[in-house]
Design a protein around this motif. Structure first.
Motif, PDB file in Angstrom:
ATOM      1  N   VAL A 145       0.921  -1.054  -0.043  1.00  0.00           N
ATOM      2  CA  VAL A 145      -0.019  -0.021   0.102  1.00  0.00           C
ATOM      3  C   VAL A 145       0.849   1.167   0.005  1.00  0.00           C
ATOM      4  O   VAL A 145       1.541   1.598   1.003  1.00  0.00           O
ATOM      5  N   HIS A 146       0.842   2.007  -1.082  1.00  0.00           N
ATOM      6  CA  HIS A 146       1.512   3.403  -1.065  1.00  0.00           C
ATOM      7  C   HIS A 146       0.688   4.197  -0.479  1.00  0.00           C
ATOM      8  O   HIS A 146      -0.576   4.339  -0.131  1.00  0.00           O
ATOM      9  N   ALA A 147       1.418   5.283   0.243  1.00  0.00           N
ATOM     10  CA  ALA A 147       0.815   6.451   1.056  1.00  0.00           C
ATOM     11  C   ALA A 147      -0.092   5.818   2.294  1.00  0.00           C
ATOM     12  O   ALA A 147      -1.101   6.016   2.355  1.00  0.00           O
ATOM     13  N   ALA A 148       0.828   4.891   2.856  1.00  0.00           N
ATOM     14  CA  ALA A 148       0.186   4.093   3.858  1.00  0.00           C
ATOM     15  C   ALA A 148      -0.264   4.711   5.007  1.00  0.00           C
ATOM     16  O   ALA A 148      -1.390   4.376   5.705  1.00  0.00           O
ATOM     17  N   ALA A 149       0.005   6.028   5.336  1.00  0.00           N
ATOM     18  CA  ALA A 149      -0.277   6.753   6.455  1.00  0.00           C
ATOM     19  C   ALA A 149      -1.434   7.858   5.983  1.00  0.00           C
ATOM     20  O   ALA A 149      -2.057   8.745   6.744  1.00  0.00           O
ATOM     21  N   GLY A 150      -1.834   7.855   4.607  1.00  0.00           N
ATOM     22  CA  GLY A 150      -3.086   8.709   4.216  1.00  0.00           C
ATOM     23  C   GLY A 150      -4.212   8.046   4.758  1.00  0.00           C
ATOM     24  O   GLY A 150      -4.331   6.999   5.126  1.00  0.00           O
ATOM     25  N   ALA A 151      -5.499   8.953   4.356  1.00  0.00           N
ATOM     26  CA  ALA A 151      -6.466   8.251   4.724  1.00  0.00           C
ATOM     27  C   ALA A 151      -7.198   6.973   4.148  1.00  0.00           C
ATOM     28  O   ALA A 151      -7.455   6.146   4.941  1.00  0.00           O
ATOM     29  N   THR A 152      -6.862   6.996   2.777  1.00  0.00           N
ATOM     30  CA  THR A 152      -7.308   5.691   2.248  1.00  0.00           C
ATOM     31  C   THR A 152      -6.207   4.645   2.754  1.00  0.00           C
ATOM     32  O   THR A 152      -6.505   3.430   2.956  1.00  0.00           O
ATOM     33  N   GLY A 153      -4.968   5.027   2.759  1.00  0.00           N
ATOM     34  CA  GLY A 153      -4.082   4.261   3.044  1.00  0.00           C
ATOM     35  C   GLY A 153      -4.242   3.354   4.385  1.00  0.00           C
ATOM     36  O   GLY A 153      -4.033   2.126   4.544  1.00  0.00           O
ATOM     37  N   LEU A 154      -4.606   4.100   5.492  1.00  0.00           N
ATOM     38  CA  LEU A 154      -4.871   3.744   6.693  1.00  0.00           C
ATOM     39  C   LEU A 154      -5.939   2.709   6.638  1.00  0.00           C
ATOM     40  O   LEU A 154      -5.802   1.476   7.394  1.00  0.00           O
ATOM     41  N   ILE A 155      -7.069   2.934   5.900  1.00  0.00           N
ATOM     42  CA  ILE A 155      -8.058   1.967   5.752  1.00  0.00           C
ATOM     43  C   ILE A 155      -7.763   0.724   5.228  1.00  0.00           C
ATOM     44  O   ILE A 155      -8.051  -0.284   5.591  1.00  0.00           O
ATOM     45  N   LEU A 156      -6.966   0.701   3.808  1.00  0.00           N
ATOM     46  CA  LEU A 156      -6.504  -0.327   3.375  1.00  0.00           C
ATOM     47  C   LEU A 156      -5.908  -1.222   4.188  1.00  0.00           C
ATOM     48  O   LEU A 156      -5.751  -2.318   4.152  1.00  0.00           O
ATOM     49  N   CYS A 157      -4.670  -0.495   5.041  1.00  0.00           N
ATOM     50  CA  CYS A 157      -3.720  -1.439   5.957  1.00  0.00           C
ATOM     51  C   CYS A 157      -4.697  -2.051   6.980  1.00  0.00           C
ATOM     52  O   CYS A 157      -4.640  -3.361   7.123  1.00  0.00           O
ATOM     53  N   GLN A 158      -5.592  -1.552   7.433  1.00  0.00           N
ATOM     54  CA  GLN A 158      -6.558  -2.451   8.573  1.00  0.00           C
ATOM     55  C   GLN A 158      -7.364  -3.223   7.990  1.00  0.00           C
ATOM     56  O   GLN A 158      -7.295  -4.538   8.395  1.00  0.00           O
ATOM     57  N   TRP A 159      -7.949  -2.928   7.063  1.00  0.00           N
ATOM     58  CA  TRP A 159      -8.983  -3.884   6.341  1.00  0.00           C
ATOM     59  C   TRP A 159      -8.241  -4.899   5.645  1.00  0.00           C
ATOM     60  O   TRP A 159      -8.462  -6.255   5.770  1.00  0.00           O
ATOM     61  N   VAL A 171       5.773   4.932   3.323  1.00  0.00           N
ATOM     62  CA  VAL A 171       5.481   6.338   3.756  1.00  0.00           C
ATOM     63  C   VAL A 171       6.854   7.205   3.606  1.00  0.00           C
ATOM     64  O   VAL A 171       7.687   6.956   2.837  1.00  0.00           O
ATOM     65  N   GLY A 172       6.498   8.465   3.980  1.00  0.00           N
ATOM     66  CA  GLY A 172       7.527   9.470   3.819  1.00  0.00           C
ATOM     67  C   GLY A 172       8.390  10.187   4.852  1.00  0.00           C
ATOM     68  O   GLY A 172       9.105  10.958   4.791  1.00  0.00           O
ATOM     69  N   SER A 173       7.963   9.431   6.165  1.00  0.00           N
ATOM     70  CA  SER A 173       8.638  10.018   7.120  1.00  0.00           C
ATOM     71  C   SER A 173       8.589   8.891   8.441  1.00  0.00           C
ATOM     72  O   SER A 173       7.559   7.939   8.258  1.00  0.00           O
ATOM     73  N   LYS A 174       9.262   9.132   9.494  1.00  0.00           N
ATOM     74  CA  LYS A 174       9.043   8.387  10.623  1.00  0.00           C
ATOM     75  C   LYS A 174       7.824   8.230  11.324  1.00  0.00           C
ATOM     76  O   LYS A 174       7.411   7.485  11.807  1.00  0.00           O
ATOM     77  N   GLU A 175       7.395   9.516  11.269  1.00  0.00           N
ATOM     78  CA  GLU A 175       6.045   9.823  12.036  1.00  0.00           C
ATOM     79  C   GLU A 175       4.886   9.215  11.582  1.00  0.00           C
ATOM     80  O   GLU A 175       4.293   8.485  12.086  1.00  0.00           O
ATOM     81  N   LYS A 176       5.108   9.030  10.021  1.00  0.00           N
ATOM     82  CA  LYS A 176       3.869   8.385   9.232  1.00  0.00           C
ATOM     83  C   LYS A 176       4.000   7.043   9.131  1.00  0.00           C
ATOM     84  O   LYS A 176       3.240   6.056   9.275  1.00  0.00           O
ATOM     85  N   ALA A 177       5.388   6.668   9.338  1.00  0.00           N
ATOM     86  CA  ALA A 177       5.793   5.081   9.757  1.00  0.00           C
ATOM     87  C   ALA A 177       4.917   4.421  10.768  1.00  0.00           C
ATOM     88  O   ALA A 177       4.418   3.337  11.071  1.00  0.00           O
ATOM     89  N   GLU A 178       5.139   5.279  11.854  1.00  0.00           N
ATOM     90  CA  GLU A 178       4.535   4.944  13.252  1.00  0.00           C
ATOM     91  C   GLU A 178       3.023   4.686  13.211  1.00  0.00           C
ATOM     92  O   GLU A 178       2.532   4.006  13.824  1.00  0.00           O
ATOM     93  N   LEU A 179       2.471   5.716  12.263  1.00  0.00           N
ATOM     94  CA  LEU A 179       1.039   5.747  12.390  1.00  0.00           C
ATOM     95  C   LEU A 179       0.517   4.702  11.334  1.00  0.00           C
ATOM     96  O   LEU A 179      -0.371   3.901  11.787  1.00  0.00           O
ATOM     97  N   ALA A 180       1.245   4.373  10.550  1.00  0.00           N
ATOM     98  CA  ALA A 180       0.775   2.953   9.456  1.00  0.00           C
ATOM     99  C   ALA A 180       1.055   1.658  10.166  1.00  0.00           C
ATOM    100  O   ALA A 180       0.299   0.770  10.508  1.00  0.00           O
TER     101      ALA A 180
END
Length: 324
Positions: A145-159, A171-180
């Protein structure tokens, strides 16, 4: 008169104007909806910039919103005043009130807020068709999943995780990596620090991925093909970095008889019964706890230009909503 965000010309966020508009009464097959929350999406920036042509000028931006029905048109029986509804329709969402076709609205179940509904319809229904209709994810699959910390990406990861897949996110940052990671991604690649194709090959032990979900577009498309196993599917569903350029179809043969598709939500929701089924599947996933929809930022409707700047600078994570 109601307030709305309109563009009289295409361009940057500065073209967005907060102004009065007059709405007619709802006609046959229409609803008048008082918006309580409005979803912010990358597609909004495409219409604003002119990448996607608006049907007319000036126009009111936005496709996704949630609120209550104020009035129904003649012979409308499926909805009544006071109903809580979520809407994915044509342009017109960036407004205090809007007229929408009945076929674009669904009832919001108890337990889901206006903010969550407004932020999950376009993005959540997109995730629904990507995971359940474009490529039907099954236990044992590996998905990227590209842009995994974006709104659609977070839903795709969970589902995707709930469906039994191994989920790799970029993702593009450490903070976004933690969110994903917090939203069920098994592995997260910071593409600013690593070659995501090489890292995906390493993560999978050379087996590679069954499917790539790519809402980024131009910057990630060709390299994503290198993350797919033979007969894998490349799903390009967005253009956050620009439209995918023409390429030699022979590449797909050389890389393992790959499949590529460019689906859209509008095709999947063309029939209202299909849209309702998709929405119910999404609502069930949220109410069961399989999927959470984080609303990480809100902006007053009048500050839509500021919200666009935040979105385009990659300063947002999860969902952002505008509040009338």
């Amino acid at each position: 008169m109601v307030k709305a965000i309109r563009a009289h010309k295409t361009g940057g966020p500065e073209v967005l104007q907060f102004e009065d508009v007059t709405l007619p009464q709802p006609g046959p097959g229409e609803l008048l909806v008082r918006n309580r929350a409005i979803g912010l999406n990358f597609i909004d920036t495409y219409f604003r910039s002119g990448l996607y042509p608006a049907p007319q000028m000036p126009f009111t931006l936005g496709n996704e919103s949630a609120g209550e029905v104020l009035a129904v048109g003649p012979n409308v029986t499926a909805f009544k005043p006071g109903d809580r509804v979520a809407v994915v329709a044509g342009l017109g969402a960036y407004a205090e009130e809007r007229i929408v076709p009945v076929a674009t609205a669904v009832i919001i179940p108890e337990g889901i807020s206006y903010e969550a509904a407004a932020s999950m319809m376009l993005k959540g229904l997109t995730a629904e068709y990507l995971l359940h209709r474009t490529y039907k994810v099954k236990p044992g699959d590996t998905m990227l999943v590209h842009a995994a910390a974006g709104a659609t990406g977070l839903i795709l990861c969970q589902w995707g995780k709930a469906l039994g897949a191994t989920v790799i996110g970029t993702v593009g940052s450490k903070e976004k990596a933690e969110l994903a990671k917090a939203h069920k991604a098994d592995h997260v690649i910071n593409y600013r620090e690593e070659d995501f194709a090489a890292r995906a090959k390493e993560i999978t032990g050379g087996a590679l991925c069954d499917v790539v979900y790519d809402g980024v577009g131009k910057d990630t498309f060709l390299k994503s093909l290198d993350t797919l196993k033979p007969f894998g599917m490349m799903v390009s569903f967005g253009n956050a970095s620009g439209a995918v350029e023409a390429f030699n179809l022979g590449i797909l043969a050389a890389k393992g008889s790959l499949y590529v598709t460019r689906p859209t939500l509008n095709t999947h929701t063309a029939k209202h019964e299909t849209m309702v089924a998709m929405a119910n599947n999404l609502f069930d996933a949220v109410l069961s706890g399989k999927v959470t929809v984080p609303v990480n930022a809100t902006f007053p409707l009048k500050d839509a230009a500021e919200a666009h700047r935040a979105l385009e600078s990659r300063a947002t994570t999860g969902s952002t909503v505008l509040i009338p």
